[in-house]
Write an enzyme that holds these catalytic residues in place. Structure first.
Site, PDB file in Angstrom:
ATOM      1  N   THR A 106       0.874  -1.198   0.000  1.00 32.87           N
ATOM      2  CA  THR A 106       0.000   0.000   0.000  1.00 32.87           C
ATOM      3  C   THR A 106       0.902   1.236   0.000  1.00 32.87           C
ATOM      4  O   THR A 106       1.379   1.638  -1.047  1.00 32.87           O
ATOM      5  CB  THR A 106      -0.961   0.016   1.218  1.00 32.87           C
ATOM      6  OG1 THR A 106      -0.223  -0.126   2.424  1.00 32.87           O
ATOM      7  CG2 THR A 106      -1.980  -1.100   1.107  1.00 32.87           C
ATOM      8  N   LYS A 118       4.064  -6.917   3.737  1.00 29.28           N
ATOM      9  CA  LYS A 118       3.827  -5.502   3.463  1.00 29.28           C
ATOM     10  C   LYS A 118       3.582  -4.786   4.797  1.00 29.28           C
ATOM     11  O   LYS A 118       3.134  -5.409   5.771  1.00 29.28           O
ATOM     12  CB  LYS A 118       2.661  -5.293   2.500  1.00 29.28           C
ATOM     13  CG  LYS A 118       1.293  -5.769   2.884  1.00 29.28           C
ATOM     14  CD  LYS A 118       0.396  -4.829   3.661  1.00 29.28           C
ATOM     15  CE  LYS A 118       0.485  -3.392   3.217  1.00 29.28           C
ATOM     16  NZ  LYS A 118      -0.391  -2.557   4.121  1.00 29.28           N
ATOM     17  N   THR A 153      -1.182  -3.047  10.223  1.00 33.57           N
ATOM     18  CA  THR A 153      -1.635  -3.237   8.847  1.00 33.57           C
ATOM     19  C   THR A 153      -0.527  -3.927   8.165  1.00 33.57           C
ATOM     20  O   THR A 153       0.190  -3.361   7.362  1.00 33.57           O
ATOM     21  CB  THR A 153      -1.846  -1.966   8.051  1.00 33.57           C
ATOM     22  OG1 THR A 153      -2.780  -1.189   8.722  1.00 33.57           O
ATOM     23  CG2 THR A 153      -2.398  -2.271   6.659  1.00 33.57           C
ATOM     24  N   GLU A 196       5.900   4.311   7.480  1.00 32.05           N
ATOM     25  CA  GLU A 196       5.498   5.463   6.673  1.00 32.05           C
ATOM     26  C   GLU A 196       6.381   6.680   6.967  1.00 32.05           C
ATOM     27  O   GLU A 196       6.469   7.126   8.102  1.00 32.05           O
ATOM     28  CB  GLU A 196       4.026   5.783   6.923  1.00 32.05           C
ATOM     29  CG  GLU A 196       3.130   4.751   6.239  1.00 32.05           C
ATOM     30  CD  GLU A 196       1.658   4.941   6.504  1.00 32.05           C
ATOM     31  OE1 GLU A 196       0.871   4.398   5.749  1.00 32.05           O
ATOM     32  OE2 GLU A 196       1.321   5.632   7.475  1.00 32.05           O
ATOM     33  N   ASN A 238      -0.086  10.597   5.908  1.00 29.22           N
ATOM     34  CA  ASN A 238      -1.323  10.257   6.597  1.00 29.22           C
ATOM     35  C   ASN A 238      -2.343  11.377   6.649  1.00 29.22           C
ATOM     36  O   ASN A 238      -3.514  11.141   6.932  1.00 29.22           O
ATOM     37  CB  ASN A 238      -1.011   9.737   7.988  1.00 29.22           C
ATOM     38  CG  ASN A 238      -0.494   8.327   7.898  1.00 29.22           C
ATOM     39  OD1 ASN A 238      -1.195   7.456   7.413  1.00 29.22           O
ATOM     40  ND2 ASN A 238       0.744   8.118   8.304  1.00 29.22           N
TER      41      ASN A 238
END
Lengths: 408, 408
Positions: free
Chosen positions: A158, A184, A195, A281, A403
């Site tokens: 993602t 991932k 996630t 991230e 985000n």
């Protein structure tokens, strides 16, 4: 643990199809704008399966389906995965859609639908575009080449910036056994799954119940020892398929090479966990926190996770600021037993705190060290023999940027 | 609770010296580059004192000293505070330095040193520059004017961008009673205290033990219901001084106006808590999360805190993204009892989730709402009568910027 045992070697072509009998595929079906968004792993023969799943009380539909499939059947032959849509908070329709993915994949492969696992990752609360999924499954071309494995590894990403693959070869009963993994991340990453999707394939011959216990124990010290932002997702899933094609004697705790297998299995999991943490991230750095001298292993691990999860530690590492005060502060609020007057902290090779008080150190040396892409923080609490390690990443402008604008 | 009771009014000149008999001072002594960094509150007469302190196992020296002072003496007449240096992780010397601050303040005021509280906030692990502190204490000029209160309110700030003051007047036994508060935030703000200092003054006549219970209960639903970044500091302190100069009948649970006093006391604490949350490091918005229908009040509060503390919710609010999926995900991982198929979520006036599934809503309306400086999120879990409210702020580029470069 970082020194590889003699009989094992890391495979240069790290790929999920390295173990015998596995093939993979990845394709763009339109759930995401441009990137690949549907993928499949397939084993020539039904494999022993083990799984661990999110602790979030809100569970995505495919996760519920797959969890039930794992527990009911103990065998799995294929996994169908999509990215771009989590199929979470989608009610009855979501459950139907996940089931439909299972049915479509089974029909394509000509196998029983109970041998198919389903996993999804992406935006929460949007209905699956099943026309695209159906066309995607039809278009998937399974293959046993590196390029097929790369297609698959890309199809599950993602906000990840890199693929996450690892593979090792070892010898069991004189036979080559391969364990490979793909995963991932990379937001909503926190202990007790994230996630994150992780898939481990091996051609080892191992009982399902043994595999499940091993996965559970390993997850606690690998996938559950990473944190990016403290958010635990609705979709976290790790599945292991062991198809037995290596023809070793069935592995269990009595097998003379059990500890070797465990070590490499843990290594595969730890590699994937660290790759996820490093690609958190917006991250520019992997942070590894090692705690010794905890009252117990569990407390040492909890402290390590608390330090690596502290936004203030994470921003300090981003800013190359040797702000050990934030490290000791996080140790203090971990809720574990410590003696404030007997704590030792090192950043890289530089000891910065001893007996709970600051030492003189060359700030320039430490600032230079903090510019590395991997930053190691060590603490000794002198409370017992407890040992724990946790991994995370720095907190950066890009985390906020990613985000603040994810859906739009 | 937001409707003020009839007999009370908010004071326009919100200041810590509003209650009878209190004076204050603030000064720049050189612990910070330019801004005021030492301050004092003084009561004409010894006051009943109550205190709550950090739960961090690493406790700053002045906090340990003040906690002991509160418990041993139950009276306090003055508080000396510095910003710029937390005097934490400073060993034996730190304890001596905190004690020396107490002694110097007492000598200046001509009172017993056991009547003096000490609080510090700032960088961890650096020795206090006691020459500057000593000169600073000598230079402090106590006064009962608004400008003195402003000097004080400024002297306790660190990365705060605004002063945090509030004050209310109410009538007890036909006498005017004033309760006022001042606080500082604004990083390391998390339930169970934070890098926050809060000081509440009142001229109410109230027993020490009653005051301590009231403060403890109030803290749980106000100061401990805010979060900025999940880090609990070494220095968190809230002190209340009640000097009795309003001449009301001694307040306790039997007093006919007890509930009125409690309500306003909670209001003062809630005002300060919300001011701290709103001024969280880098924040552009206050986020208020209200949870109804929790199994218990404690669970509702825990869920509210989990949602308001989620980095993904915080970044979504920053980005004006109506990403309710992150809200329901945080509810899910709160660890509280919920029914995923019976959750209702509203953002502002717009209901976005009912029975755990998304509703159609006008995204433009919600995006516009999210541009406000106060964003309200409501959830109903239909598990019981539990109610809880928590406050936090958005997570922005500036949070990262402030904390990546704090020491340098």
């Amino acid at each position: 643990m970082t020194q590889l045992i003699e009989s094992a070697k890391r495979l240069v072509s790290e790929s999920i199809i390295a173990p015998k009998g596995f093939s993979a595929a990845g394709f763009h079906c339109g759930l995401k704008h441009k990137k690949k968004d549907i993928g499949m792993i397939f084993s020539e023969v039904p494999a022993s399966v083990a799984g661990v799943f999110t602790t979030n009380a809100i569970k995505a539909a495919p996760l519920v389906l797959t969890k039930n499939t794992v527990y009911a059947n103990e065998k799995m032959q294929a996994i169908i995965i999509n990215s771009g849509n989590a199929n979470a908070c989608t009610g009855e329709q979501g459950i139907k859609d996940a089931k439909q993915m299972q049915v479509l994949a089974a029909a394509k492969l000509g196998i029983d639908e109970n041998l198919v696992g389903v996993a999804s990752t992406g935006v929460i609360g949007e209905r699956m575009k099943m026309d695209k999924v159906e066309a995607g499954i039809a278009a998937l071309q399974l293959g046993g080449k590196l390029e097929n494995a790369i297609d698959f590894a890309q199809s599950i990403l993602t906000t990840d910036t890199v693929m996450k693959n690892t593979a090792y070869s070892l010898e069991i009963d004189g036979k080559e056994v391969i364990i490979a993994g793909v995963a991932k991340g990379s937001g909503m990453i926190e202990p007790n799954m994230a996630t994150m999707l992780g898939f481990i394939t091996t051609d080892a011959n191992i009982e399902q119940s043994t595999l499940q216990s091993l996965l559970k124990e390993t997850t606690d010290i690998t996938f559950n020892a990473i944190t990016v932002d403290g958010d635990t997702s609705t979709n976290d899933t790790v599945l292991v398929l062991a198809n037995g094609l290596a023809n070793n004697q069935t592995l269990d705790e009595q097998h003379p090479q059990w500890s070797t297998f465990v070590e490499i299995f843990q290594l595969v999991s730890r590699d994937l966990a660290k790759l996820i943490a490093k690609d958190g991230e917006g991250a520019t750095k992997l942070i590894e926190v090692t705690v010794e001298g905890g009252a117990t292993d569990a407390e040492a691990l909890k402290i390590a996770k608390t330090v690596v999860g502290s936004p203030l530690v994470k921003t300090a590492v981003f800013g190359c600021d040797a702000n050990w005060g934030r490290v000791i502060c996080a140790i203090g609020y971990s809720g574990c037993s410590i003696d404030p007057t007997n704590i030792q902290i090192s950043i890289g090779q530089t000891m910065v705190v001893d007996k709970g008080e600051p030492l003189q150190f060359d700030e320039a040396v430490l600032t230079a060290y903090l510019k590395n892409h991997e930053v190691k923080i060590y603490a000794n609490l002198f409370q017992g023999d407890g040992y724990g390690q946790a991994w995370g990443c720095d907190l950066t402008y890009d985390y906020v940027q990613i985000n603040a604008t994810y859906r739009s």
